[in-house]
Design a protein around this motif. Structure first.
Motif, PDB file in Angstrom:
ATOM      1  N   LYS A   1       0.905  -1.100  -0.036  1.00  0.00           N
ATOM      2  CA  LYS A   1       0.126  -0.075  -0.099  1.00  0.00           C
ATOM      3  C   LYS A   1       0.850   1.259   0.078  1.00  0.00           C
ATOM      4  O   LYS A   1       0.563   2.236  -0.577  1.00  0.00           O
ATOM      5  N   THR A   2       2.068   1.110   0.756  1.00  0.00           N
ATOM      6  CA  THR A   2       2.962   2.450   0.598  1.00  0.00           C
ATOM      7  C   THR A   2       3.519   2.752  -0.863  1.00  0.00           C
ATOM      8  O   THR A   2       3.504   3.807  -1.276  1.00  0.00           O
ATOM      9  N   TYR A   3       3.908   1.661  -1.288  1.00  0.00           N
ATOM     10  CA  TYR A   3       4.314   1.747  -2.782  1.00  0.00           C
ATOM     11  C   TYR A   3       3.345   2.222  -3.719  1.00  0.00           C
ATOM     12  O   TYR A   3       3.639   3.164  -4.398  1.00  0.00           O
ATOM     13  N   SER A   4       2.070   1.870  -3.525  1.00  0.00           N
ATOM     14  CA  SER A   4       0.715   2.290  -4.384  1.00  0.00           C
ATOM     15  C   SER A   4       0.680   3.969  -4.102  1.00  0.00           C
ATOM     16  O   SER A   4       0.540   4.702  -5.084  1.00  0.00           O
ATOM     17  N   LYS A   5       0.914   4.369  -2.847  1.00  0.00           N
ATOM     18  CA  LYS A   5       0.591   5.721  -2.438  1.00  0.00           C
ATOM     19  C   LYS A   5       1.798   6.490  -3.046  1.00  0.00           C
ATOM     20  O   LYS A   5       1.502   7.593  -3.605  1.00  0.00           O
ATOM     21  N   LEU A   6       3.014   6.114  -2.844  1.00  0.00           N
ATOM     22  CA  LEU A   6       4.036   6.679  -3.651  1.00  0.00           C
ATOM     23  C   LEU A   6       4.028   6.732  -5.204  1.00  0.00           C
ATOM     24  O   LEU A   6       4.267   7.844  -5.614  1.00  0.00           O
ATOM     25  N   VAL A   7       3.562   5.862  -5.974  1.00  0.00           N
ATOM     26  CA  VAL A   7       3.435   5.966  -7.248  1.00  0.00           C
ATOM     27  C   VAL A   7       2.242   6.909  -7.717  1.00  0.00           C
ATOM     28  O   VAL A   7       2.503   7.677  -8.414  1.00  0.00           O
ATOM     29  N   GLU A   8       1.383   7.051  -6.681  1.00  0.00           N
ATOM     30  CA  GLU A   8       0.306   8.055  -7.170  1.00  0.00           C
ATOM     31  C   GLU A   8       0.667   9.319  -7.116  1.00  0.00           C
ATOM     32  O   GLU A   8       0.693  10.448  -7.705  1.00  0.00           O
ATOM     33  N   GLU A   9       1.488   9.697  -5.837  1.00  0.00           N
ATOM     34  CA  GLU A   9       2.494  11.012  -5.778  1.00  0.00           C
ATOM     35  C   GLU A   9       3.189  10.876  -6.805  1.00  0.00           C
ATOM     36  O   GLU A   9       3.224  12.368  -7.379  1.00  0.00           O
ATOM     37  N   LEU A  10       4.075  10.185  -7.420  1.00  0.00           N
ATOM     38  CA  LEU A  10       4.739  10.490  -8.464  1.00  0.00           C
ATOM     39  C   LEU A  10       4.089  10.925  -9.747  1.00  0.00           C
ATOM     40  O   LEU A  10       4.595  11.826 -10.302  1.00  0.00           O
ATOM     41  N   ILE A  11       2.936  10.256 -10.220  1.00  0.00           N
ATOM     42  CA  ILE A  11       2.154  10.546 -11.097  1.00  0.00           C
ATOM     43  C   ILE A  11       1.557  11.902 -10.771  1.00  0.00           C
ATOM     44  O   ILE A  11       1.506  12.932 -12.032  1.00  0.00           O
ATOM     45  N   CYS A  12       1.011  12.421  -9.644  1.00  0.00           N
ATOM     46  CA  CYS A  12       0.618  13.704  -9.435  1.00  0.00           C
ATOM     47  C   CYS A  12       1.625  15.036  -9.620  1.00  0.00           C
ATOM     48  O   CYS A  12       1.167  16.186  -9.968  1.00  0.00           O
ATOM     49  N   ILE A  13       2.625  14.653  -9.174  1.00  0.00           N
ATOM     50  CA  ILE A  13       3.486  15.851  -9.140  1.00  0.00           C
ATOM     51  C   ILE A  13       4.704  15.901  -9.960  1.00  0.00           C
ATOM     52  O   ILE A  13       5.853  16.521  -9.621  1.00  0.00           O
ATOM     53  N   ALA A  14       4.731  14.858 -11.044  1.00  0.00           N
ATOM     54  CA  ALA A  14       5.536  14.921 -12.123  1.00  0.00           C
ATOM     55  C   ALA A  14       7.084  14.686 -11.833  1.00  0.00           C
ATOM     56  O   ALA A  14       7.995  15.460 -12.008  1.00  0.00           O
ATOM     57  N   GLY A  15       7.298  13.607 -10.741  1.00  0.00           N
ATOM     58  CA  GLY A  15       8.509  13.340 -10.718  1.00  0.00           C
ATOM     59  C   GLY A  15       9.248  14.064  -9.309  1.00  0.00           C
ATOM     60  O   GLY A  15      10.508  13.676  -9.088  1.00  0.00           O
ATOM     61  N   GLN A  16       8.392  15.265  -8.795  1.00  0.00           N
ATOM     62  CA  GLN A  16       9.155  15.671  -7.581  1.00  0.00           C
ATOM     63  C   GLN A  16       8.629  15.017  -6.447  1.00  0.00           C
ATOM     64  O   GLN A  16       7.707  15.390  -5.509  1.00  0.00           O
TER      65      GLN A  16
END
Length: 66
Positions: A40-55
């Motif tokens: 679940k932590t990985y899934s959340k981090l992937v969502e953050e990656l998509i939302c803020i374009a790599g930052q």
């Protein structure tokens, strides 16, 4: 002065303890990285990656800057 860094199972890298990994409380710091695809932590981090374009929090945790 020597500072001890924790190992991140997600990136297989030593990281600085900071607010980006909840002061060392991120679950990835206690993991060997073998089950990221169902974490679940990985899934959340992937969502953050998509939302803020790599930052991502992870990049900041590792000391990378853009």
């Amino acid at each position: 002065m020597c500072t001890e860094k924790k190992m991140c199972g997600l990136w297989h890298a030593h990281v600085d303890i900071s607010q980006h990994n909840n002061n060392g409380e991120c679950p990835c710091l206690e993991c060997f990285g073998g089950g990221c695809h169902k974490c679940k932590t990985y899934s959340k981090l992937v969502e953050e990656l998509i939302c803020i374009a790599g930052q991502t929090r992870c990049q900041k945790c590792q000391g990378y800057t853009r």
